[in-house]
Design an enzyme around this catalytic site. Sequence first.
Site, PDB file in Angstrom:
ATOM      1  N   GLU A  60       0.806  -1.212   0.000  1.00 30.22           N
ATOM      2  CA  GLU A  60       0.000   0.000   0.000  1.00 30.22           C
ATOM      3  C   GLU A  60       0.845   1.271   0.000  1.00 30.22           C
ATOM      4  O   GLU A  60       0.512   2.258  -0.662  1.00 30.22           O
ATOM      5  CB  GLU A  60      -0.956  -0.006   1.191  1.00 30.22           C
ATOM      6  CG  GLU A  60      -2.103  -1.001   1.079  1.00 30.22           C
ATOM      7  CD  GLU A  60      -1.691  -2.435   1.375  1.00 30.22           C
ATOM      8  OE1 GLU A  60      -2.484  -3.356   1.102  1.00 30.22           O
ATOM      9  OE2 GLU A  60      -0.565  -2.633   1.890  1.00 30.22           O
ATOM     10  N   HIS A 129     -11.548  -5.886   7.693  1.00 33.35           N
ATOM     11  CA  HIS A 129     -12.143  -5.619   6.385  1.00 33.35           C
ATOM     12  C   HIS A 129     -13.404  -4.763   6.444  1.00 33.35           C
ATOM     13  O   HIS A 129     -14.107  -4.644   5.431  1.00 33.35           O
ATOM     14  CB  HIS A 129     -12.491  -6.938   5.675  1.00 33.35           C
ATOM     15  CG  HIS A 129     -11.314  -7.765   5.292  1.00 33.35           C
ATOM     16  ND1 HIS A 129     -10.717  -8.633   6.175  1.00 33.35           N
ATOM     17  CD2 HIS A 129     -10.600  -7.850   4.143  1.00 33.35           C
ATOM     18  CE1 HIS A 129      -9.693  -9.227   5.579  1.00 33.35           C
ATOM     19  NE2 HIS A 129      -9.602  -8.770   4.352  1.00 33.35           N
TER      20      HIS A 129
END
Length: 337
Positions: A60, A129
């Site tokens: 990321e 998540h």
Amino acid sequence: MPTMNMIQALNSALDVMLERDPDVLLFGEDIGYFGGVFRVTDGLQAKHGKTRCFDTPIAEGGIIGAAIGMGAYGLRPVAEIQFVDYILPAYDQLVSEAARLRYRSGGEFWAPITVRSPYGGGIFGGQTHSQSPEALFAHVVGLKTVIPSNPYDAKGLLISSIEDDDPVIFMEPKRIYNGPFNGRHDEQLKSWAGDPTAEVPEGHYTVPLGKAAIVREGKEATVLAYGTMVHVAKAGIEDSGVDAELIDLRSIVPLDIETITASVARTGRCVILHEATRFAGFGGELSALIQERCFWALKAPIARVAGWDTPYPHAFELDYLPGPGRLAAALLKVMED
């Protein structure tokens, strides 16, 4: 106009911008050949080529760092973080580089990047998540934070974000990606809002950043929400019987404080609804801003309905997320004060 769910509307926005602007390119984990874990970029690599829509490693920080460099060079990158929960390794890049680049360079460079990412509940993903970290980005001067609640706005806001010259965090509420979500969420969301699809123009159009939408007019109270919680709010208002005005913020930075305060000054009561934990959530900032501007018009304390201040549970997501019942109770409480 065709009827689209949010995934289709976002895909259409990306397709339009890839065709319209040769400086736009898309990249992220699995967004190319596979089309993204939620299929938002499905078919775009096949149509526009591997140099315009391509996969990246699971890194990321590298994804956002590369986007910042591309933006400074003159491109308009759209980077996807597969789940917003995993954006923290890139947080330093966003805060220390993207948000500050224009100021630090005296306007010589800037970062016209858009960071797309699914956020919030909807898949029973718990702490890894399903989080809602929008307040982390709202705190950073130089970042814009956008959260749509319906397909029409999603397309128009995403196009506006890509065309904007500042870095934008574009958070997509996964619970309403496909219309009503499968499984237990499916029936619950249908009971709240019906099928959250909409007619969406096929071509280019924009929805301005920083302009809220009045979803429902009312005289007795004001409800503020964004993302999936707009649909929860609709149902909660109906259940309560209160004639409440519902405002969809659409973007929390920039914030349409004028529309908010005009409504609260007229109704005298306000309830704020969001998925994130209540403590230090964005609702606290909204409450402070409203109190500073509407103190003499308030007839009751400002109420906040939010996720619980606990770790996000996997199996008990529906108990963690605010529902219409909690919103209705808060509305009835402020009407009593």
